[in-house]
Design a protein around this motif. Structure first.
Motif, PDB file in Angstrom:
ATOM      1  N   LYS A  68       0.854  -1.118   0.042  1.00 29.54           N
ATOM      2  CA  LYS A  68      -0.001   0.043  -0.188  1.00 29.54           C
ATOM      3  C   LYS A  68       0.897   1.270  -0.056  1.00 29.54           C
ATOM      4  CE  LYS A  68      -3.658   2.391   2.641  1.00 29.54           C
ATOM      5  NZ  LYS A  68      -3.807   3.005   3.900  1.00 29.54           N
ATOM      6  N   ILE A  69       0.555   2.139  -0.926  1.00 26.25           N
ATOM      7  CA  ILE A  69       1.083   3.494  -0.972  1.00 26.25           C
ATOM      8  C   ILE A  69       0.225   4.488  -0.697  1.00 26.25           C
ATOM      9  CG2 ILE A  69       2.449   5.034  -2.460  1.00 26.25           C
ATOM     10  CD1 ILE A  69       3.814   2.298  -2.146  1.00 26.25           C
ATOM     11  N   ASP A  70       0.504   5.252   0.464  1.00 29.28           N
ATOM     12  CA  ASP A  70      -0.287   6.622   0.592  1.00 29.28           C
ATOM     13  C   ASP A  70       0.285   7.793  -0.131  1.00 29.28           C
ATOM     14  OD1 ASP A  70      -2.285   5.175   1.935  1.00 29.28           O
ATOM     15  OD2 ASP A  70      -1.655   5.725   3.794  1.00 29.28           O
ATOM     16  N   ILE A  71      -0.384   8.686  -0.392  1.00 30.10           N
ATOM     17  CA  ILE A  71       0.218   9.999  -0.947  1.00 30.10           C
ATOM     18  C   ILE A  71      -0.685  11.233   0.118  1.00 30.10           C
ATOM     19  CG2 ILE A  71       0.169  11.748  -2.539  1.00 30.10           C
ATOM     20  CD1 ILE A  71       0.176   9.333  -4.608  1.00 30.10           C
ATOM     21  N   GLU A  72       0.228  11.914   0.755  1.00 33.39           N
ATOM     22  CA  GLU A  72      -0.265  12.797   1.490  1.00 33.39           C
ATOM     23  C   GLU A  72       0.054  14.325   1.012  1.00 33.39           C
ATOM     24  OE1 GLU A  72       0.127  10.294   6.019  1.00 33.39           O
ATOM     25  OE2 GLU A  72       1.944  11.971   5.173  1.00 33.39           O
ATOM     26  N   ALA A  73      -0.931  15.185   0.933  1.00 33.67           N
ATOM     27  CA  ALA A  73      -0.948  16.532   0.554  1.00 33.67           C
ATOM     28  C   ALA A  73      -0.516  17.526   1.960  1.00 33.67           C
ATOM     29  CB  ALA A  73      -2.012  17.020  -0.246  1.00 33.67           C
ATOM     30  N   SER A  77      -3.162  24.442   7.504  1.00 36.44           N
ATOM     31  CA  SER A  77      -3.782  24.534   8.895  1.00 36.44           C
ATOM     32  C   SER A  77      -3.615  23.432  10.051  1.00 36.44           C
ATOM     33  CB  SER A  77      -5.439  24.617   8.804  1.00 36.44           C
ATOM     34  OG  SER A  77      -5.729  23.221   8.240  1.00 36.44           O
ATOM     35  N   LYS A  78      -3.109  22.398   9.187  1.00 35.71           N
ATOM     36  CA  LYS A  78      -2.595  21.238  10.252  1.00 35.71           C
ATOM     37  C   LYS A  78      -1.084  21.430  10.576  1.00 35.71           C
ATOM     38  CE  LYS A  78      -3.783  17.077   9.180  1.00 35.71           C
ATOM     39  NZ  LYS A  78      -4.540  15.949   9.505  1.00 35.71           N
ATOM     40  N   ASN A  79      -0.353  22.177   9.764  1.00 35.66           N
ATOM     41  CA  ASN A  79       0.954  22.167   9.737  1.00 35.66           C
ATOM     42  C   ASN A  79       1.474  20.647   9.669  1.00 35.66           C
ATOM     43  OD1 ASN A  79       3.347  23.695   9.586  1.00 35.66           O
ATOM     44  ND2 ASN A  79       3.828  23.457  11.964  1.00 35.66           N
ATOM     45  N   ALA A  80       0.802  20.010   8.669  1.00 32.72           N
ATOM     46  CA  ALA A  80       1.279  18.784   8.658  1.00 32.72           C
ATOM     47  C   ALA A  80       0.712  18.138   7.352  1.00 32.72           C
ATOM     48  CB  ALA A  80       0.744  17.843   9.711  1.00 32.72           C
ATOM     49  N   TYR A  81       1.132  17.033   6.715  1.00 28.78           N
ATOM     50  CA  TYR A  81       0.526  16.403   5.630  1.00 28.78           C
ATOM     51  C   TYR A  81      -0.446  15.655   5.911  1.00 28.78           C
ATOM     52  CZ  TYR A  81       4.712  17.337   2.985  1.00 28.78           C
ATOM     53  OH  TYR A  81       5.873  17.982   2.554  1.00 28.78           O
ATOM     54  N   GLY A  82      -1.594  15.342   5.061  1.00 31.24           N
ATOM     55  CA  GLY A  82      -2.891  14.381   5.297  1.00 31.24           C
ATOM     56  C   GLY A  82      -3.153  13.687   4.298  1.00 31.24           C
ATOM     57  N   GLU A  83      -3.528  12.541   4.385  1.00 35.37           N
ATOM     58  CA  GLU A  83      -3.517  11.520   3.438  1.00 35.37           C
ATOM     59  C   GLU A  83      -4.822  11.874   2.230  1.00 35.37           C
ATOM     60  OE1 GLU A  83      -5.289   6.909   2.755  1.00 35.37           O
ATOM     61  OE2 GLU A  83      -4.440   7.616   4.408  1.00 35.37           O
ATOM     62  N   VAL A  84      -4.569  12.037   1.222  1.00 36.20           N
ATOM     63  CA  VAL A  84      -5.561  12.447   0.067  1.00 36.20           C
ATOM     64  C   VAL A  84      -5.644  11.360  -0.993  1.00 36.20           C
ATOM     65  CG1 VAL A  84      -5.050  15.024   0.225  1.00 36.20           C
ATOM     66  CG2 VAL A  84      -3.686  13.629  -1.424  1.00 36.20           C
ATOM     67  N   VAL A 123     -12.021  13.824  -2.125  1.00 34.92           N
ATOM     68  CA  VAL A 123     -12.453  14.942  -2.451  1.00 34.92           C
ATOM     69  C   VAL A 123     -12.560  15.921  -1.338  1.00 34.92           C
ATOM     70  CG1 VAL A 123     -14.395  16.363  -3.432  1.00 34.92           C
ATOM     71  CG2 VAL A 123     -13.853  14.002  -4.426  1.00 34.92           C
ATOM     72  N   PRO A 124     -13.021  15.877  -0.223  1.00 31.32           N
ATOM     73  CA  PRO A 124     -13.134  16.896   0.879  1.00 31.32           C
ATOM     74  C   PRO A 124     -11.483  17.131   1.327  1.00 31.32           C
ATOM     75  CG  PRO A 124     -14.649  15.043   1.304  1.00 31.32           C
ATOM     76  CD  PRO A 124     -14.006  14.544   0.331  1.00 31.32           C
ATOM     77  N   ARG A 125     -10.713  16.280   1.491  1.00 26.96           N
ATOM     78  CA  ARG A 125      -9.425  16.818   1.500  1.00 26.96           C
ATOM     79  C   ARG A 125      -8.645  17.184   0.635  1.00 26.96           C
ATOM     80  NH1 ARG A 125      -7.601  11.007   5.086  1.00 26.96           N
ATOM     81  NH2 ARG A 125      -9.406  11.288   6.401  1.00 26.96           N
ATOM     82  N   ILE A 126      -8.925  16.995  -0.508  1.00 26.96           N
ATOM     83  CA  ILE A 126      -8.296  17.747  -1.729  1.00 26.96           C
ATOM     84  C   ILE A 126      -8.848  19.336  -1.694  1.00 26.96           C
ATOM     85  CG2 ILE A 126      -8.370  18.060  -4.209  1.00 26.96           C
ATOM     86  CD1 ILE A 126      -6.315  15.741  -3.381  1.00 26.96           C
ATOM     87  N   ILE A 127      -9.983  19.561  -1.353  1.00 26.69           N
ATOM     88  CA  ILE A 127     -10.659  20.878  -1.254  1.00 26.69           C
ATOM     89  C   ILE A 127      -9.827  21.643  -0.136  1.00 26.69           C
ATOM     90  CG2 ILE A 127     -12.599  22.253  -0.270  1.00 26.69           C
ATOM     91  CD1 ILE A 127     -14.105  20.023  -1.923  1.00 26.69           C
ATOM     92  N   ILE A 128      -9.515  21.009   1.150  1.00 26.44           N
ATOM     93  CA  ILE A 128      -8.958  21.533   1.923  1.00 26.44           C
ATOM     94  C   ILE A 128      -7.512  22.113   1.567  1.00 26.44           C
ATOM     95  CG2 ILE A 128      -7.599  21.265   4.365  1.00 26.44           C
ATOM     96  CD1 ILE A 128      -9.961  19.303   5.186  1.00 26.44           C
ATOM     97  N   ALA A 129      -6.766  21.179   0.827  1.00 26.90           N
ATOM     98  CA  ALA A 129      -5.204  21.386   0.574  1.00 26.90           C
ATOM     99  C   ALA A 129      -5.465  22.347  -0.508  1.00 26.90           C
ATOM    100  CB  ALA A 129      -4.790  19.776  -0.028  1.00 26.90           C
ATOM    101  N   LEU A 130      -6.254  22.595  -1.475  1.00 23.18           N
ATOM    102  CA  LEU A 130      -6.256  23.237  -2.465  1.00 23.18           C
ATOM    103  C   LEU A 130      -6.590  24.711  -1.698  1.00 23.18           C
ATOM    104  CD1 LEU A 130      -8.583  21.494  -5.343  1.00 23.18           C
ATOM    105  CD2 LEU A 130      -6.205  22.609  -5.412  1.00 23.18           C
ATOM    106  N   LEU A 131      -7.784  25.044  -1.128  1.00 19.35           N
ATOM    107  CA  LEU A 131      -8.130  26.207  -0.392  1.00 19.35           C
ATOM    108  C   LEU A 131      -6.530  26.735   0.366  1.00 19.35           C
ATOM    109  CD1 LEU A 131     -11.590  25.434   0.507  1.00 19.35           C
ATOM    110  CD2 LEU A 131     -10.978  27.092  -1.319  1.00 19.35           C
ATOM    111  N   GLU A 132      -6.165  25.939   1.075  1.00 18.47           N
ATOM    112  CA  GLU A 132      -5.308  26.459   1.982  1.00 18.47           C
ATOM    113  C   GLU A 132      -4.003  26.789   1.085  1.00 18.47           C
ATOM    114  OE1 GLU A 132      -4.773  23.781   5.218  1.00 18.47           O
ATOM    115  OE2 GLU A 132      -6.809  24.296   5.862  1.00 18.47           O
ATOM    116  N   THR A 133      -3.315  25.813   0.238  1.00 24.22           N
ATOM    117  CA  THR A 133      -2.290  26.003  -0.374  1.00 24.22           C
ATOM    118  C   THR A 133      -2.328  27.276  -1.434  1.00 24.22           C
ATOM    119  OG1 THR A 133      -2.016  23.651  -0.262  1.00 24.22           O
ATOM    120  CG2 THR A 133      -0.552  24.942  -2.190  1.00 24.22           C
TER     121      THR A 133
END
Length: 159
Positions: A68-73, A77-84, A123-133
């Protein structure tokens, strides 16, 4: 991370996602997994997101997954990577349960296919990363170029 992210857009109990599923011969399993991961990375690159790719240890794999390979963006706001995104090679585990076989003409016998499963985008996590980035100092959010055709040419949202 049980309990650390228990509310908000990041930790929805039900959410939309873009799934990829491949059914292939055993000898193509590794290359199909590699292609799924490359596709996920291409999408994140196009979206202008910073990410890291993690090869998950055996202790983090579910029963069907051999790899298993995870990709985190990056999520500011978390000051961290989150799985997307994630991608798993399930070898013949799922095809045995579902009786998915193919005919191996050289061996003149049926073989169980291999499966590769991937969550291309949560999708929700990508939205977070897009808005914040892509948020600017004035509070507006710049729309990545690849999304502008779907936004009727809008270049930014906000104020």
């Amino acid at each position: 991370s049980a309990g650390t992210e228990n509310k908000g857009l990041y930790r929805l109990h039900q959410f939309s996602k873009v799934e990829l599923l491949s059914i292939c011969k055993e000898e193509h399993s590794d290359s199909v997994l590699g292609r799924a991961i490359e596709l996920q990375k291409e999408i994140l690159d196009e979206l202008g997101l910073h990410y890291q790719v993690l090869n998950m240890p055996a202790s983090d794999l579910g029963a069907p997954a051999a790899c298993k390979i995870d990709i985190e963006a990056w999520m500011p706001s978390k000051n961290a990577y989150g799985e997307v995104s994630s991608a798993s090679s399930c070898t013949d585990y799922q095809s045995r349960r579902l009786s998915i076989r193919y005919r191996d003409m050289a061996a003149k016998r049926n073989r169980f296919a291999h499966t590769v499963n991937a969550t291309c985008l949560a999708v929700p996590r990508i939205i977070i990363a897009l808005l914040e980035t892509h948020q600017q100092v004035d509070g507006t959010v710049t729309i990545p170029k690849c999304l502008r055709p779907f936004m009727t040419g809008i270049r930014s949202i906000g104020n």
